[in-house]
Design an enzyme around this catalytic site. Sequence first.
Site, PDB file in Angstrom:
ATOM      1  N   LYS A  93     -10.333  -0.883  10.467  1.00 51.65           N
ATOM      2  CA  LYS A  93     -10.332  -2.007   9.758  1.00 51.65           C
ATOM      3  C   LYS A  93     -10.581  -3.092  10.786  1.00 51.65           C
ATOM      4  O   LYS A  93     -11.130  -4.234  10.124  1.00 51.65           O
ATOM      5  CB  LYS A  93      -9.100  -2.215   8.854  1.00 51.65           C
ATOM      6  CG  LYS A  93      -8.800  -1.133   8.086  1.00 51.65           C
ATOM      7  CD  LYS A  93      -7.678  -1.456   7.175  1.00 51.65           C
ATOM      8  CE  LYS A  93      -7.133  -0.227   6.374  1.00 51.65           C
ATOM      9  NZ  LYS A  93      -7.968   0.274   5.261  1.00 51.65           N
TER      10      LYS A  93
ATOM     11  N   CYS B 107      -4.783   2.629  -3.592  1.00 50.87           N
ATOM     12  CA  CYS B 107      -3.514   2.962  -3.016  1.00 50.87           C
ATOM     13  C   CYS B 107      -2.527   1.935  -3.292  1.00 50.87           C
ATOM     14  O   CYS B 107      -1.506   1.807  -2.544  1.00 50.87           O
ATOM     15  CB  CYS B 107      -3.543   3.408  -1.484  1.00 50.87           C
ATOM     16  SG  CYS B 107      -4.772   4.666  -0.953  1.00 50.87           S
TER      17      CYS B 107
ATOM     18  N   HIS C 206       0.836  -1.181  -0.015  1.00 47.30           N
ATOM     19  CA  HIS C 206       0.079   0.003  -0.036  1.00 47.30           C
ATOM     20  C   HIS C 206       0.771   1.226   0.063  1.00 47.30           C
ATOM     21  O   HIS C 206       1.795   1.048   0.417  1.00 47.30           O
ATOM     22  CB  HIS C 206      -0.669   0.086   1.264  1.00 47.30           C
ATOM     23  CG  HIS C 206      -1.841   1.049   1.205  1.00 47.30           C
ATOM     24  ND1 HIS C 206      -1.671   2.260   1.780  1.00 47.30           N
ATOM     25  CD2 HIS C 206      -3.208   1.079   1.267  1.00 47.30           C
ATOM     26  CE1 HIS C 206      -2.906   3.016   1.781  1.00 47.30           C
ATOM     27  NE2 HIS C 206      -3.866   2.250   1.569  1.00 47.30           N
TER      28      HIS C 206
ATOM     29  N   ASP D 263       3.576  -4.806   7.606  1.00 50.62           N
ATOM     30  CA  ASP D 263       2.340  -3.737   7.680  1.00 50.62           C
ATOM     31  C   ASP D 263       1.243  -4.544   7.796  1.00 50.62           C
ATOM     32  O   ASP D 263       0.828  -5.264   6.931  1.00 50.62           O
ATOM     33  CB  ASP D 263       2.264  -2.872   6.283  1.00 50.62           C
ATOM     34  CG  ASP D 263       0.838  -2.380   6.111  1.00 50.62           C
ATOM     35  OD1 ASP D 263       0.032  -2.275   7.009  1.00 50.62           O
ATOM     36  OD2 ASP D 263       0.635  -1.943   5.002  1.00 50.62           O
TER      37      ASP D 263
ATOM     38  N   GLN E  60      -4.223  -5.150   6.788  1.00 51.55           N
ATOM     39  CA  GLN E  60      -5.082  -6.202   6.629  1.00 51.55           C
ATOM     40  C   GLN E  60      -4.825  -7.579   7.377  1.00 51.55           C
ATOM     41  O   GLN E  60      -5.878  -8.239   7.638  1.00 51.55           O
ATOM     42  CB  GLN E  60      -5.074  -6.374   4.875  1.00 51.55           C
ATOM     43  CG  GLN E  60      -5.468  -5.413   4.235  1.00 51.55           C
ATOM     44  CD  GLN E  60      -6.811  -4.747   4.305  1.00 51.55           C
ATOM     45  OE1 GLN E  60      -7.579  -5.607   4.611  1.00 51.55           O
ATOM     46  NE2 GLN E  60      -6.892  -3.517   3.852  1.00 51.55           N
TER      47      GLN E  60
END
Length: 407
Positions: free
Chosen positions: A227, A365, A124, A201, A204
């Site tokens: 999220k 993104c 991202h 990261d 998700q």
Amino acid sequence: MSAPFDVARLRADFPILAERPYGKPLVYLDNGASAQKPRVVIDRMVHAYEHEYSNVHRGLHYLANAATEAFEGAREKVRFFLNAASSDEIVFTRSATEAINLAAASLGQSIGEGDEIVLSIMEHHSNIVPWHFLRERKGAVIKWVGVDDDGNFRFDEYERALSKRTKIVAVTHMSNVLGTVPPVKEIIRAAHAHGALALIDGSQGAVHLDVDVRDLDADFYAFTGHKVYGPTGIGALYGKKRLLEAMPPFNGGGEMIETVTMDSVTYNAPPHRFEAGTPPIVQAIGLGAALDYMLEVGRDNIRAHENALRDHAHERLGAMNSIRILGKAPEKGAIVSFEMKGAHAHDVATVIDRSGVAVRAGTHCAMPLLARFGATSTCRASFAMYNTLEEVDALAEALARAEALFS
Ligand SMILES: Cc1ncc(COP(=O)(O)O)c(C=O)c1O
């Protein structure tokens, strides 16, 4: 032990799911951008504002103590969620974006000309642009690891990208476009073998996968509250204690200092060193409630249900001639990106919205990744614990109507 998974009962926990856009049942499949909030999260935040609200840390009065206890309690919940060793390793941030910027800016102070940073092409922009800053400002070199046509992480390319000059490897735990889950444990191990630090990261990954930062041996793990069914304005950066202790601060201001004189400043210990100013207090408390909720539902239950939704989406969309699905890695979470032949993704999303079906359309993104697949934009259906197989059918039927319109 979590209760048996009952999606109908679970849906009742999310007030917004009763909304009827254009008089149709809401089919919310834009969870990868932001998930809806269960009543317990909303109530917890209202309770905090009504009964526990004050600024944190600085007060000696009843409400300051109540707010501090709830805020620091939330940090402990994040620690538990990630299986970190100590809550001192949990830095609250505004978002995953801020968490990665913090790590990049702070680590970046010891990055020099020619030092290498390894990224995957499926990152991202939040996990690309902060490293571009180091390329622009410090002369760092970014090395890219590709994906194959199914969206698998190219471990062979990764091994070739690592060198004596590699300082940082920054990779997603799960792609927000392809759903690919790269082998992060092996990625981290190889980074360490080259003396590099690894940042994951988890924006998700924290939603759809188990996270155990100690088992992964991640040096840093970033994720974002909205999220994981929590509020906006809150995220966290996990960092190994010895690393955080050695790192210079990011923002300057209140709370992050030990002493300030007219010509000197000394800094607080982590995590407070990295939390300048008044933190997002109630958002952190809401995040704590969201993580409790996820654990109560059961992460295994959530994952099994979401994977069934993903498989059903692959089956239904895969059967449509006009649809191309991007990302078919065997290790894939509950995100399905696709293109419709002859139609722009924005048009497809706009048409199916009229049937009450909400998907995201655009570059997500992740421009380098889309370029890799020769796409300028895609639609993305991203699933949450409260979605149903019937909603996947509603998506497929809405797409069939769109297909008829555009063909
Ligand atoms: C993989 C990934 N990383 C980072 C982010 C950024 O999250 P936030 O905007 O909450 O900082 C997102 C959000 O879409 C994401 O999907």
